[in-house]
Design a protein around this motif. Sequence first.
Motif, PDB file in Angstrom:
ATOM      1  N   ALA A 119      41.130  40.465  45.376  1.00 46.82           N
ATOM      2  CA  ALA A 119      42.538  40.539  44.991  1.00 46.82           C
ATOM      3  C   ALA A 119      42.852  41.869  44.310  1.00 46.82           C
ATOM      4  O   ALA A 119      43.945  42.431  44.486  1.00 46.82           O
ATOM      5  CB  ALA A 119      42.883  39.375  44.073  1.00 46.82           C
ATOM      6  N   MET A 120      41.907  42.387  43.561  1.00 46.67           N
ATOM      7  CA  MET A 120      42.095  43.654  42.860  1.00 46.67           C
ATOM      8  C   MET A 120      42.243  44.823  43.836  1.00 46.67           C
ATOM      9  O   MET A 120      43.171  45.623  43.740  1.00 46.67           O
ATOM     10  CB  MET A 120      40.910  43.889  41.926  1.00 46.67           C
ATOM     11  CG  MET A 120      40.875  45.224  41.217  1.00 46.67           C
ATOM     12  SD  MET A 120      39.360  45.414  40.257  1.00 46.67           S
ATOM     13  CE  MET A 120      38.147  45.663  41.572  1.00 46.67           C
ATOM     14  N   VAL A 121      41.330  44.916  44.813  1.00 46.12           N
ATOM     15  CA  VAL A 121      41.349  46.068  45.718  1.00 46.12           C
ATOM     16  C   VAL A 121      42.478  45.975  46.736  1.00 46.12           C
ATOM     17  O   VAL A 121      42.823  46.976  47.371  1.00 46.12           O
ATOM     18  CB  VAL A 121      39.998  46.231  46.439  1.00 46.12           C
ATOM     19  CG1 VAL A 121      38.875  46.411  45.435  1.00 46.12           C
ATOM     20  CG2 VAL A 121      39.705  45.071  47.379  1.00 46.12           C
ATOM     21  N   THR A 122      43.056  44.785  46.911  1.00 42.06           N
ATOM     22  CA  THR A 122      44.188  44.638  47.828  1.00 42.06           C
ATOM     23  C   THR A 122      45.529  44.665  47.100  1.00 42.06           C
ATOM     24  O   THR A 122      46.582  44.499  47.728  1.00 42.06           O
ATOM     25  CB  THR A 122      44.069  43.329  48.627  1.00 42.06           C
ATOM     26  OG1 THR A 122      43.889  42.228  47.726  1.00 42.06           O
ATOM     27  CG2 THR A 122      42.893  43.385  49.586  1.00 42.06           C
ATOM     28  N   GLY A 123      45.505  44.841  45.776  1.00 40.77           N
ATOM     29  CA  GLY A 123      46.734  44.982  45.010  1.00 40.77           C
ATOM     30  C   GLY A 123      47.386  43.687  44.596  1.00 40.77           C
ATOM     31  O   GLY A 123      48.546  43.685  44.176  1.00 40.77           O
ATOM     32  N   LEU A 124      46.661  42.568  44.681  1.00 45.33           N
ATOM     33  CA  LEU A 124      47.232  41.279  44.297  1.00 45.33           C
ATOM     34  C   LEU A 124      47.114  41.017  42.807  1.00 45.33           C
ATOM     35  O   LEU A 124      47.869  40.203  42.255  1.00 45.33           O
ATOM     36  CB  LEU A 124      46.557  40.148  45.088  1.00 45.33           C
ATOM     37  CG  LEU A 124      46.735  40.209  46.606  1.00 45.33           C
ATOM     38  CD1 LEU A 124      45.972  39.065  47.271  1.00 45.33           C
ATOM     39  CD2 LEU A 124      48.214  40.137  46.977  1.00 45.33           C
TER      40      LEU A 124
END
Length: 384
Positions: free
Chosen positions: A331-336
């Motif tokens: 979720a962090m690396v996808t901007g969530l």
Amino acid sequence: MKMLFAETPAPKLNLTKKLLLLNWPFLLLVTAIALVGAGALYSVAGGALDPWASRHVVRFCFGLALLFAVAFSDIRWWLRGAYPLYLVALFLMLLVPLIGVESGGARRWLGYGEFSFQPSEMMKIALVLALARYYQWLPPEKIWRPDALVPPVLMIGLPLLLALAQPDLGTAMLFAVIGGGLLFLAGVSWFYFGAVIVGVVVALPHAWEKLHDYQRERVLTFIDPERDPLGSGYHILQSKIAIGSGGFAGKGFMQGTQAQLNFLPEKHTDFIFTMFAEEMGFIGAVALLALYLLTLVFITYMALRCRSTFARLVAAGMGLCLFTYVFINVAMVTGLVPVVGVPLPLVSYGGTSMLTMIVGLGFVLNAHVNRRVTFRREEAGTLW
């Protein structure tokens, strides 16, 4: 008051029987994920085993030795030693602000010479064991009582506050999710979770004021990464570009431009999933997530087969730890979610985090091997 333990009659298990009881497909899944990590680190280094891929493999092999040692150990040792282990981990976390090693503006490590480790990683395992022991002896009719929540809330709250003081928001979130998840699995009423959610919402303005400047910047960057594209928003923008450029089938092994040309920061640690998705595309990313999902299905299956509350909650707690790591990282690396510095289990480069996760999986196998063992309290008295 002295606590004595006794188990229901069960056949003694020698090493051969333990080997047969071990969940070998689960071990193959874990090894497959670690090999994906070795391949990704090999690619990150531009086709070289050093400095990351070779160390990753060595650490995994050492971790496997620890996994087998934990899996084949007597579960009664861990039941008796859960609270002492928790107190040792808590003591080490208390030492961090006093004699800890500072890196990147945060003091999270204890070290001597070239050796260093994060006590918070040890605490993740100790917290699961301590909560599992507590609910092993708590009568079902007392689970809903408010006074029965005081000890587990303190167990969760103390390391959480120490992690926030380091500061380490990612680890604090992990403590909260793992601890709250175990309380839910133990049967704590929904009412208490609702009250906590309302309390968190009410406290958000005050919590915002207490955040460090860089933590506020992470939240603002999460809301609008383009507000500072060359500064605080650089990581997430480059990550989204890399994932998007991978497309459906990816650019190919060692062909990811964002990673190979060093546009992508922290590509061997926190953002290794981004690098993998750029090279292997949507297909590769989904395949890796499927491996994690299958691993969690195996953990759930093994937890449900355990007769004792202690073994069941230990297995479930380690599964929660794995799920939380994977969810927050992806979720962090996808901007969530905001960037909080959580590695991808068994794939990201890192010694302490990898060994902690493998030992945690060793406890899952320990619970599975000892799934028929149950315990009873020989004396009534304190829950501690």
